[in-house]
Every structure is written in structure tokens, then in C-alpha cells.
Motif scaffolding. Structure first.
Motif, short mmCIF file in Angstrom:
data_model
loop_
_atom_site.label_atom_id
_atom_site.label_comp_id
_atom_site.label_asym_id
_atom_site.label_seq_id
_atom_site.Cartn_x
_atom_site.Cartn_y
_atom_site.Cartn_z
N LEU A 128 0.80 -1.24 0.00
CA LEU A 128 0.00 0.00 0.00
C LEU A 128 0.83 1.29 0.00
O LEU A 128 0.51 2.20 -0.77
N PRO A 129 1.92 1.41 0.82
CA PRO A 129 2.63 2.69 0.84
C PRO A 129 3.16 3.08 -0.55
O PRO A 129 3.04 4.25 -0.95
N ALA A 130 3.70 2.12 -1.29
CA ALA A 130 4.21 2.43 -2.63
C ALA A 130 3.07 2.83 -3.56
O ALA A 130 3.20 3.75 -4.38
N ALA A 131 1.92 2.16 -3.42
CA ALA A 131 0.76 2.49 -4.26
C ALA A 131 0.29 3.91 -3.96
O ALA A 131 0.01 4.69 -4.89
N VAL A 144 -7.70 2.35 -10.75
CA VAL A 144 -7.11 1.29 -9.92
C VAL A 144 -7.74 -0.03 -10.32
O VAL A 144 -8.97 -0.15 -10.37
N LYS A 145 -6.89 -1.03 -10.62
CA LYS A 145 -7.40 -2.31 -11.13
C LYS A 145 -6.82 -3.48 -10.36
O LYS A 145 -5.60 -3.54 -10.16
N ALA A 146 -7.66 -4.41 -9.97
CA ALA A 146 -7.16 -5.67 -9.42
C ALA A 146 -6.46 -6.42 -10.54
O ALA A 146 -6.90 -6.39 -11.69
N ALA A 168 -7.31 1.17 -3.62
CA ALA A 168 -6.06 0.40 -3.50
C ALA A 168 -6.03 -0.34 -2.16
O ALA A 168 -5.67 -1.52 -2.09
N ARG A 169 -6.44 0.35 -1.09
CA ARG A 169 -6.45 -0.26 0.24
C ARG A 169 -7.40 -1.46 0.27
O ARG A 169 -7.05 -2.53 0.75
N GLY A 170 -8.60 -1.28 -0.28
CA GLY A 170 -9.60 -2.36 -0.29
C GLY A 170 -9.09 -3.59 -1.04
O GLY A 170 -9.27 -4.72 -0.61
#
Ligand code: AMP
Ligand code: GLY
Length: 426
Positions: A128-131, A144-146, A168-170
Motif C-alpha cells: 500500500l505505501p508504494a501504491a 485502480v485495477k485488481a 487500493a487499500r480495499g
């Protein structure tokens, strides 16, 4: 020829309708099929799920099937193509390795970047931090894509950085899409008009099918949540012969070449979800490794020759020479959806008023079933695809919407503006 078609949706009904209409087809088995498919000549539905690889191979061998045609990506990702080829059964559809072009967005994006195929700038993230840092560093809005398959639901077109970070977090926490979201792609948001180009590919050669446009949002004017697709037209009024050539040369050919060079030759239907950007030309939003649904319904209405030699040619690595004949004019598919679709479709409503099929009008079944008394009931979110052709889009629209007036099930809803985007490019 004896053919086995795998799948059960509207796309498969359209494929089955073309295959059963071929003089080359002696018998068509469909696993598992649907009531619309079951009503076709020469056709038998067999109750085997599309992902039951071992059972499908066993039936293909026992029934001396000459060609297997696969509809859904789930079966390709489960390795149906590899298993059929290992059993020496000719198969239309890519191997599991080539199907990664759809199954992993990170794989697809890296392949395109390395091959110089125009697509949105992107990053791939597992932490997450990098995202979050990447989102903050972008000059404009992001998507944002899975990474993995999410039945068309793993994409968040974010309006703000906060919304993008929440998405992104989810995904990365595993809450939103499980393992499919353990890795995510974050990309620059493109603007323009979206079109679909599908091409048959026998491993090296490409044959484009007519262009089309999907209508993904549930409501008129592209309002409301995204669905699997509420309707399509073919052709896209924005795509002429020159643009088709440009799309083939700049997007499809380098992608197919890169797949072959990576030891993953693509044999099947390559689906390009494309954005026609005003400043950077056609760009790839996503690749799919199978026929589009509901694009296939309107595209096949215009495919004016026997489809079976093309499917067989793809499977054996040698497509027929030349281009398939295409019916002039236009076609449209309007999806009739059940109450509550897309959030929570209600099932089991009785369907009445289906018109008889004609040369220029067919109602493809997508989510239907018959009860013990033979009554037709809704059995999915997208229930029917009312598909018509005509001398132009207006004529096709009038025919499809005229037929819809007679069809009824409780809670039925559909878009009234399929094909009304006109010539505007955004
Ligand atoms: P997909 O599930 O990949 O088809 O994405 C769903 C929808 O999200 C697409 O049809 C587009 O409308 C939108 N979308 C995906 N990626 C982008 C992008 N990079 N820029 C703008 N819209 C996008
Ligand atoms: N209609 C969109 C798709 O088939 O993915």
C-alpha cells in the motif's frame, strides 16, 4: 463435423446459432448451454460446467468431437485449452499461458510496454505505501485495477486521489476481491470514446471482425454502476477501414508478436477494449482472450459467411485466406436485465412474449432456465439480448426496440439509448 461449445451465456447462444447453421456442422454439443441454445437444430445441451476441465475432455474424446470452441475466460484460465490439446482435440481458444493477457493485468501491461503498444502509463503494486506514493505523484486522475479476474468488476475509475487510495487499500487488503486483488495496477486515466475490436488469430495471422461499441453503465446516458454490458452496436460509427488498419498495425500485431516471442502463441479470439483518444490515437484499455459479451451478438449478426471454417482454421493454426464477408448496414443488441441487476439480480420471474427468430432479429438467451413445466424463467442478471440488423443503425434499432415492446418479465429493465452516441468522439 461434431463440435463442442463451452459456456452458457448470450455470447455462446450467438456462437451456437452460427455454428448450428453451418452446413459443416453435423452435431453440436454445448456444455452447459441454456434454453435458447437447446432450441437450436442439431444441438444438445449437456450438464457439464464450463470449468470442469477433465469432464469436458472426457466427453470430447468419447463423442469424437472434431472441434471444441470455448466461450468464457474462466475455462481458459482453468487450462481447458492445454488439456484439450494434450488429448489431441482441436481447440479454439488460447492456452492458459496466452490467456494471461486477460488473466493478469500486470502481465498485459508489461508486455505492451515492452512491445511499444500505446496504453496508459502504469505501475504495479503489492504494498500500500508504494501504491499511495504513486497515486500522489500522478499529475491527473488514475484508475485502480485488481490484477486478476474479477468478472469485470475489479476496476475503479477514481475521481480523486482519496478515492483511488481507498480502492487500493480495499484491494490490497484482500477484502475487495480476495487473491485477485493481492496485486494491483494503477494507471493514468485516459479520455476519449471506447470501442471494441475483436480479431481472430491463428498464432501468427490476424483477421479483424467488424468493430463494435459496448454500453457498460446500467442506465441511459451512461449513468449508474458498470455492468457486464447493457448493449452493443456494430459497427462503431467512428471506425473506418483506415482506423481498423491502424489499430491492427499499432495495437494487435505487436501484441500478438510479443506473445509468440514470449513462448505464448495466441490461438483464439483477441478482444481489444480500446480508447480512441483525441491526441494520442487509439490506445489499449484492456485485452480479453475470448469473444466479448454482448459484442459477439451484434458482430455475428453481420458475419455473413460460415463461421466454422474460421474457428477450425484458428484451432489448427491456418485460417482461411482473405477476409470474411460482412453484411453491410448495422446491428444492435439490447440487453434485457432482471430486477436488481447489477447489484443483486432477482431470479425466477416468468418470461413471456418472445418473438420468433427471423433473419434480421434473434433473441439470444443469457440468463434463462426452464422449470419442470417448461416455463421460461429469469436465471441471471442479464436475461436476454434482443439482437437485430438493418440497412442502417436506425433500422436495426427500430426492429430491436419494436420486439422488446412485446417481451415481458417482472422487473425487466433495459437501456433505451443503445446506439444513440452518434458520431461524437467523446
Ligand atoms: P475493464 O474492466 O478493464 O474493462 O474496465 C472497465 C472500464 O473502466 C472500462 O470500460 C473503461 O471505461 C474504464 N477504464 C479502465 N481503464 C481506464 C483508463 N486507463 N482510463 C480511463 N478509463 C478506464
Ligand atoms: N462486453 C465486455 C466484455 O465482454 O468484456
Amino acid at each position: 463435423m461434431r463440435l463442442l461449445l463451452v459456456g452458457s451465456g448470450g455470447r455462446e447462444h450467438a456462437l451456437a446459432w452460427k455454428i448450428a447453421g453451418s452446413p459443416l456442422c453435423e452435431r453440436l454439443l454445448v456444455a452447459p448451454g441454456n434454453p435458447g441454445i437447446a432450441g437450436l437444430p442439431k444441438t444438445t445441451c449437456i450438464p457439464i460446467a464450463a470449468e470442469a476441465v477433465a469432464e469436458l475432455v472426457a466427453i470430447a474424446v468419447a463423442e469424437h468431437v472434431d472441434l471444441v470452441v470455448c466461450g468464457p475466460e474462466s475455462a481458459l484460465a482453468a487450462g481447458l485449452g492445454d488439456a484439450m490439446r494434450a488429448a489431441e482435440v482441436p481447440f479454439f481458444g488460447p492456452s492458459r499461458a496466452a490467456a494471461e493477457i486477460e488473466g493478469s493485468k500486470a502481465f498485459a501491461k508489461r508486455l505492451m510496454r515492452d512491445a511499444g503498444v500505446p496504453t496508459a502509463a502504469f505501475g504495479v503494486f503489492e504494498e500500500l505505501p508504494a501504491a499511495e506514493a504513486f497515486i500522489d505523484a500522478q499529475p491527473g486522475p488514475v484508475v485502480v485495477k485488481a490484477d486478476g479476474l474479477c468478472a469485470g468488476k475489479g476496476v475503479v475509475v477514481a475521481a480523486t486521489a482519496a478515492e483511488a487510495k481507498a480502492a487500493a487499500r480495499g484491494m490490497l487488503s484482500g477484502r475487495a476481491f480476495g487473491a485477485a486483488g493481492a496485486r494491483i495496477v494503477i494507471e493514468e486515466r485516459l479520455s476519449g470514446r471506447e470501442i471494441t475490436m475483436m480479431a481472430l488469430c491463428d498464432g501468427t495471422r490476424l483477421t479483424p471482425l467488424p468493430s463494435s461499441e459496448d454500453h457498460k453503465a446500467v442506465g441511459d446516458g451512461d449513468q449508474g454502476p458498470n455492468t457486464g454490458g447493457m448493449g452493443t452496436i456494430s459497427p462503431s460509427p467512428l471506425v473506418d477501414e483506415a482506423l481498423t488498419q491502424r489499430i491492427l498495425e499499432t495495437l494487435f500485431l505487436p501484441t500478438v508478436r510479443a506473445l509468440a516471442e514470449a513462448g505464448r502463441p495466441f490461438q483464439g479470439l483477441l478482444y481489444g477494449g480500446l480508447m480512441l483518444t483525441p491526441d494520442r490515437g487509439p490506445m489499449v484499455i484492456e485485452w480479453n482472450c475470448r469473444f466479448g459479451d454482448p459484442e459477439t451478438q451484434s458482430v455475428l449478426m453481420r458475419f455473413d459467411e460460415d463461421l466454422v471454417p474460421w474457428l477450425a482454421g484458428v484451432a489448427t493454426g491456418a485460417m482461411p485466406p482473405g477476409k470474411p464477408r460482412v453484411r453491410p448496414g448495422a446491428a444492435i443488441c439490447v440487453v434485457l436485465a432482471s430486477a436488481g441487476y447489477p447489484a443483486a439480480p432477482r431470479l425466477g420471474d416468468a418470461i413471456t412474449g418472445l418473438p420468433a427468430a427471423a433473419d434480421d432479429l434473434t433473441v439470444f438467451h443469457a440468463g434463462t432456465r426452464r422449470d419442470a413445466d417448461g416455463r421460461l424463467l429469469t436465471a441471471g442478471g442479464r436475461v436476454l439480448g434482443v439482437t437485430a440488423s438493418g440497412a442502417d443503425l436506425d433500422a436495426a434499432r427500430a426492429r430491436a426496440y419494436g420486439a422488446i415492446e412485446k417481451i415481458h418479465f417482472d422487473g425487466m429493465h433495459f437501456r433505451r439509448d443503445i446506439g444513440l452516441r452518434g458520431q461524437r468522439s467523446s
